[in-house]
Write an enzyme that holds these catalytic residues in place. Structure first.
Site, PDB file in Angstrom:
ATOM      1  N   LYS A   1       0.866  -1.179   0.000  1.00 21.29           N
ATOM      2  CA  LYS A   1       0.000   0.000   0.000  1.00 21.29           C
ATOM      3  C   LYS A   1       0.905   1.232   0.000  1.00 21.29           C
ATOM      4  O   LYS A   1       1.435   1.636   1.025  1.00 21.29           O
ATOM      5  CB  LYS A   1      -0.880  -0.012   1.256  1.00 21.29           C
ATOM      6  CG  LYS A   1      -2.258   0.595   1.102  1.00 21.29           C
ATOM      7  CD  LYS A   1      -2.269   2.072   0.809  1.00 21.29           C
ATOM      8  CE  LYS A   1      -1.971   2.924   2.008  1.00 21.29           C
ATOM      9  NZ  LYS A   1      -1.731   4.342   1.645  1.00 21.29           N
TER      10      LYS A   1
ATOM     11  N   GLU B   1       9.192   1.433  11.050  1.00 24.28           N
ATOM     12  CA  GLU B   1      10.224   2.464  10.815  1.00 24.28           C
ATOM     13  C   GLU B   1       9.514   3.801  10.889  1.00 24.28           C
ATOM     14  O   GLU B   1       8.703   4.126  10.016  1.00 24.28           O
ATOM     15  CB  GLU B   1      10.869   2.275   9.434  1.00 24.28           C
ATOM     16  CG  GLU B   1      11.817   1.102   9.343  1.00 24.28           C
ATOM     17  CD  GLU B   1      12.958   1.191  10.337  1.00 24.28           C
ATOM     18  OE1 GLU B   1      13.302   2.304  10.770  1.00 24.28           O
ATOM     19  OE2 GLU B   1      13.479   0.131  10.709  1.00 24.28           O
TER      20      GLU B   1
ATOM     21  N   CYS C   1      13.305  10.834   7.489  1.00 30.04           N
ATOM     22  CA  CYS C   1      13.210  10.368   8.876  1.00 30.04           C
ATOM     23  C   CYS C   1      14.559  10.542   9.552  1.00 30.04           C
ATOM     24  O   CYS C   1      14.642  10.757  10.749  1.00 30.04           O
ATOM     25  CB  CYS C   1      12.777   8.915   8.908  1.00 30.04           C
ATOM     26  SG  CYS C   1      13.761   7.893   7.817  1.00 30.04           S
TER      27      CYS C   1
ATOM     28  N   GLU D   1       9.339  16.358  15.261  1.00 36.50           N
ATOM     29  CA  GLU D   1       9.797  16.135  13.889  1.00 36.50           C
ATOM     30  C   GLU D   1       9.053  17.102  12.972  1.00 36.50           C
ATOM     31  O   GLU D   1       7.835  17.032  12.847  1.00 36.50           O
ATOM     32  CB  GLU D   1       9.494  14.692  13.472  1.00 36.50           C
ATOM     33  CG  GLU D   1      10.005  14.370  12.080  1.00 36.50           C
ATOM     34  CD  GLU D   1       9.656  12.954  11.647  1.00 36.50           C
ATOM     35  OE1 GLU D   1       8.473  12.567  11.759  1.00 36.50           O
ATOM     36  OE2 GLU D   1      10.566  12.248  11.191  1.00 36.50           O
TER      37      GLU D   1
HETATM   38  P1  NAD Z   1       1.865   8.456   7.684  1.00 32.99           P
HETATM   39  O1  NAD Z   1       2.069   7.671   8.932  1.00 32.99           O
HETATM   40  O2  NAD Z   1       0.831   9.487   7.659  1.00 32.99           O
HETATM   41  O3  NAD Z   1       1.531   7.470   6.450  1.00 32.99           O
HETATM   42  C1  NAD Z   1       2.368   6.395   6.091  1.00 32.99           C
HETATM   43  C2  NAD Z   1       1.548   5.358   5.336  1.00 32.99           C
HETATM   44  O4  NAD Z   1       0.569   4.801   6.235  1.00 32.99           O
HETATM   45  C3  NAD Z   1       0.768   5.917   4.146  1.00 32.99           C
HETATM   46  O5  NAD Z   1       0.762   4.944   3.126  1.00 32.99           O
HETATM   47  C4  NAD Z   1      -0.638   6.096   4.727  1.00 32.99           C
HETATM   48  O6  NAD Z   1      -1.664   6.036   3.756  1.00 32.99           O
HETATM   49  C5  NAD Z   1      -0.732   4.905   5.666  1.00 32.99           C
HETATM   50  N1  NAD Z   1      -1.665   5.077   6.787  1.00 32.99           N
HETATM   51  C6  NAD Z   1      -2.176   6.217   7.301  1.00 32.99           C
HETATM   52  N2  NAD Z   1      -2.987   5.935   8.355  1.00 32.99           N
HETATM   53  C7  NAD Z   1      -2.965   4.586   8.512  1.00 32.99           C
HETATM   54  C8  NAD Z   1      -3.569   3.693   9.438  1.00 32.99           C
HETATM   55  N3  NAD Z   1      -4.360   4.124  10.421  1.00 32.99           N
HETATM   56  N4  NAD Z   1      -3.302   2.365   9.328  1.00 32.99           N
HETATM   57  C9  NAD Z   1      -2.474   1.908   8.363  1.00 32.99           C
HETATM   58  N5  NAD Z   1      -1.890   2.707   7.437  1.00 32.99           N
HETATM   59  C10 NAD Z   1      -2.122   4.034   7.515  1.00 32.99           C
HETATM   60  O7  NAD Z   1       3.309   9.040   7.332  1.00 32.99           O
HETATM   61  P2  NAD Z   1       3.707   9.974   6.107  1.00 32.99           P
HETATM   62  O8  NAD Z   1       3.267  11.359   6.412  1.00 32.99           O
HETATM   63  O9  NAD Z   1       3.298   9.353   4.827  1.00 32.99           O
HETATM   64  O10 NAD Z   1       5.321   9.887   6.175  1.00 32.99           O
HETATM   65  C11 NAD Z   1       6.102  10.684   6.980  1.00 32.99           C
HETATM   66  C12 NAD Z   1       6.587   9.930   8.210  1.00 32.99           C
HETATM   67  O11 NAD Z   1       7.280   8.745   7.812  1.00 32.99           O
HETATM   68  C13 NAD Z   1       7.584  10.722   9.014  1.00 32.99           C
HETATM   69  O12 NAD Z   1       7.253  10.647  10.384  1.00 32.99           O
HETATM   70  C14 NAD Z   1       8.907  10.023   8.752  1.00 32.99           C
HETATM   71  O13 NAD Z   1       9.866  10.175   9.770  1.00 32.99           O
HETATM   72  C15 NAD Z   1       8.483   8.622   8.581  1.00 32.99           C
HETATM   73  N6  NAD Z   1       9.490   7.846   7.836  1.00 32.99           N
HETATM   74  C16 NAD Z   1      10.292   6.976   8.514  1.00 32.99           C
HETATM   75  C17 NAD Z   1      11.293   6.267   7.860  1.00 32.99           C
HETATM   76  C18 NAD Z   1      12.207   5.333   8.617  1.00 32.99           C
HETATM   77  O14 NAD Z   1      12.896   4.548   7.963  1.00 32.99           O
HETATM   78  N7  NAD Z   1      12.265   5.376   9.943  1.00 32.99           N
HETATM   79  C19 NAD Z   1      11.469   6.434   6.485  1.00 32.99           C
HETATM   80  C20 NAD Z   1      10.634   7.320   5.802  1.00 32.99           C
HETATM   81  C21 NAD Z   1       9.654   8.033   6.491  1.00 32.99           C
END
Ligand code: NAD
Length: 484
Positions: free
Chosen positions: A179, A253, A287, A386
Site C-alpha cells: 500500500k 520504521e 526520517c 519532527e
Molecule cells: P503516515 O504515517 O501518515 O503514512 C504512512 C503510510 O501509512 C501511508 O501509506 C498512509 O496512507 C498509511 N496510513 C495512514 N494511516 C494509517 C492507518 N491508520 N493504518 C495503516 N496505514 C495508515 O506518514 P507519512 O506522512 O506518509 O510519512 C512521513 C513519516 O514517515 C515521518 O514521520 C517520517 O519520519 C516517517 N518515515 C520513517 C522512515 C524510517 O525509515 N524510519 C522512512 C521514511 C519516512
C-alpha cells in the site's frame, strides 16, 4: 497528465479498477498541476488482494531460494533498464531533484540484487544441524516465510522504502500486498509494472493504492501474518495496537529528530557539506534528517555564519532542472505543516539565522526556503518535534558529555552524525548515543548490507542487511529422537 504506468490496482497478476470505481488525483508538487488519476482502493480491494496473496503463499514459499532470487534479479534488471523514466516519474510526483531520484533508483537496484543474493544462499542454510549436548537427539533448523505480508510506506522515498520491504519479503518466501502513499503512488505503480514483466506467479505481489482507510484495512486483515510499516510514529503506534489482536509480526520504521554533533577540531569545510546534506537533502523530508545541530561553543558563532552563507547559496527551484539543489515539499499538507512550525518559531522570538519565508517568487509549488534557527530552547516544539522539512535548529555545547546528553534527550533515536578529527572521541560518542546508526565524518550513505532502524520511538526491528530478511522469516527447529 502522464500516460505512463497503469493507474489501476494490481491484484492476482492483473490490473483492475477499485471496486468502488473511485479514483483520486495525484499532483506535481512543483507546479500544483494534476499528474494522473489513480484508482482509490478501500477495504474490499484489500480483501481481494490479501486473498490473492494467501492463495499464492504456499507455492511461492516452497520455491527454492535460487528460484526466488532469479525473480529478484529480473526486477533489478527491469529497474535498471528504466532508470531515467523512473527517476523522472518520481521527481514529477515527489518533487525531489532529479539527481536525488537517480540516487534512489540506484538504491532500489542494489537492494533487489542484494536480497537476490541472500535468497540464493537460503537453500544451503535450510535444515542445517544444530549442535545438541545429548547424544540421544538430533535437531535441524529451518527458516520459513512468515506468510502474507502487508507493506505500508510513506511518500518521502517512495521507491526506496518499498524496495527495502518488497525485496526481503519476496526473498524470504512471503507473498505481499503493498500500500503506497496516496501522495506518491506513481513510482510504485511503475515498479509494479516492472514486477509484472518479471513474470512472478499471480498473487505473489499485489498493490492497492489508497489512503489511511486502505492502510488500516490491510494492517488489521486477519489473513495478514506480518506488517512492515514505515511512516509516522503516531500511525505506527496504531498499527502496533491493531497487530496485537492477532499477534501479527510487526516491523516499524517511524519518525526521528536526530542530532549532528560538531566538535571544534572537525574539518569545518566537510562539516558544512555534511550538515547541509543532513537537513536539506530531499528538502528535509527524511526520517533521518539531522535537524538538531549541536556545535561546540568555541566555534558556534563562526560556523553559524559560514553555514548561513552556504545555505543562502542553495539553489531552490524546478526539480527537473539539473542545477537545482532543493525542490518543493511533496504535498500541500506538508508545506502547511512546515510553514506553521516556522511561524511558531518566529512568533516565539527564536533567533532566525536564515530563511523563514516561502522560497521563490513563484506563485505555484510548495517551495520553502532553507531555514535555520539558533539558540533554540530545549522545550521548544521546533527542538523536540519532527518537522519533516528544511528547518535546522542549532544549540551550542561546552563539553562532550553535555553534547551526548543533549543528543540523547529525545523521544526518538534513529541516527546521529559525529564530526570530529579525534577518532577516540568518535568511538566514545558513537557508543554513548542512543540511536541505530552513527555516521562519523560521513554523509548519510546507506548500504543494503548494513542495518536501518533506530531506538526508542523511531523503530521496532531493523530493515536491510540479514536483519531485513529475518524480519519476514519464522524459525522452526525439528528435534528427532534417535531410534531406541
Ligand atoms: P503516515 O504515517 O501518515 O503514512 C504512512 C503510510 O501509512 C501511508 O501509506 C498512509 O496512507 C498509511 N496510513 C495512514 N494511516 C494509517 C492507518 N491508520 N493504518 C495503516 N496505514 C495508515 O506518514 P507519512 O506522512 O506518509 O510519512 C512521513 C513519516 O514517515 C515521518 O514521520 C517520517 O519520519 C516517517 N518515515 C520513517 C522512515 C524510517 O525509515 N524510519 C522512512 C521514511 C519516512
Amino acid at each position: 497528465m502522464l500516460n505512463q504506468p497503469p493507474y489501476q490496482l494490481y491484484i492476482a497478476g492483473r490490473w483492475c479498477n477499485a471496486r468502488s470505481g473511485r479514483t483520486e488525483t495525484v499532483f506535481n508538487p512543483a507546479t500544483e498541476t494534476a499528474l494522473a488519476e489513480v484508482a482509490f482502493g478501500a477495504a474490499q480491494d484489500i480483501d481481494d488482494a490479501v486473498a490473492a496473496a494467501a492463495a499464492a503463499q504456499a507455492g511461492w514459499g516452497k520455491n527454492s531460494g535460487r528460484a526466488r532470487g532469479a525473480f529478484l534479479r529480473a526486477i533489478a534488471g527491469g529497474v535498471q533498464q528504466q532508470q531515467e523514466q523512473l527517476a523522472h516519474l518520481q521527481t514529477a510526483n515527489n518533487g525531489k531533484p532529479l539527481s536525488e531520484s537517480l540516487i534512489d533508483v540506484g538504491d532500489v537496484i542494489a537492494t533487489f540484487n542484494y536480497y537476490a543474493e541472500l535468497a540464493e544462499q537460503l537453500d544451503d542454510r535450510q535444515d542445517q544441524p544444530v549442535a545438541l549436548p545429548g547424544a540421544g537427539f538430533t535437531a535441524t533448523l529451518r527458516h520459513e516465510p512468515c506468510g502474507v505480508a502487508a507493506l505500508i510506506v510513506p511518500w518521502n522515498f517512495p521507491m526506496v522504502t518499498t524496495a527495502w520491504k518488497v525485496a526481503p519479503a519476496l526473498a524470504a518466501g512471503c507473498t505481499v500486498v503493498l500500500k503506497p502513499s496516496e501522495i506518491t503512488p506513481l513510482p510504485e505503480l511503475a515498479l509494479a509494472a516492472i514486477i509484472d514483466q518479471a513474470g512472478l506467479p499471480a498473487g505473489v505481489f499485489n498493490l492497492v493504492t489508497g489512503d489511511a482507510e486502505a492502510g488500516a484495512a490491510l494492517a488489521s486483515h486477519p489473513a495478514v501474518r506480518k506488517v512492515s510499516f514505515t511512516g509516522s510514529t503516531v500511525v505506527g503506534q496504531a498499527v502496533m495496537k491493531t497487530a496485537a489482536d492477532d499477534l501479527k509480526r510487526i516491523s516499524l520504521e517511524l519518525g526521528g529528530k536526530s542530532a549532528a554533533l560538531l566538535f571544534a577540531d572537525a574539518d569545518l569545510e566537510l562539516a558544512l557539506d555534511i550538515v547541509c546534506g543532513g537537513i536539506f537533502f530531499n528538502a528535509g523530508q527524511m526520517c533521518s534528517a539531522t535537524s538538531r545541530l549541536l556545535i561546540e561553543r568555541s566555534i558556534a558563532q563562526d560556523f553559524t555564519a559560514r553555514l548561513k552563507q552556504r545555505v543562502e547559496s542553495i539553489r531552490v527551484g524546478d526539480p527537473m532542472d539539473p542545477a537545482t539543489q532543493m525542490g518543493p515539499l511533496s504535498s500541500r499538507r506538508q508545506y502547511q505543516k512546515v510553514q506553521q512550525y516556522i511561524q511558531q518559531g518566529m512568533a516565539a522570538g527564536l533567533k532566525l539565522i536564515t530563511g523563514g519565508a516561502p522560497a521563490q517568487d513563484k506563485a505555484k509549488g510548495y517551495f520553502v526556503a532553507p531555514t535555520i534557527f539558533a539558540d533554540v530552547p530545549f522545550d521548544s516544539p521546533l527542538w523536540r518535534e519532527e518537522i519533516f522539512g528544511p528547518v535546522l535548529c542549532i544549540h551550542a555545547f561546552d563539553s562532550e558529555q553535555e553534547a551526548i546528553a543533549i543528543a540523547n534527550r529525545s523521544d526518538y533515536g534513529l541516527v546521529a552524525t559525529v564530526l570530529t578529527a579525534d577518532s577516540e572521541r568518535a568511538s566514545r560518542v558513537s557508543a554513548a548515543l542512543e540511536v541505530g546508526l552513527v555516521w562519523v565524518n560521513s554523509p548519510q550513505v546507506i548500504f543494503p548490507q548494513a542495518s536501518w532502524g533506530g531506538m526508542k520511538k523511531s523503530s521496532l526491528g531493523r530493515e536491510l542487511g540479514p536483519w531485513g530478511l529475518q524480519a519476514f522469516q519464522e524459525i522452526k527447529h525439528v528435534v528427532v529422537a534417535a531410534p531406541g
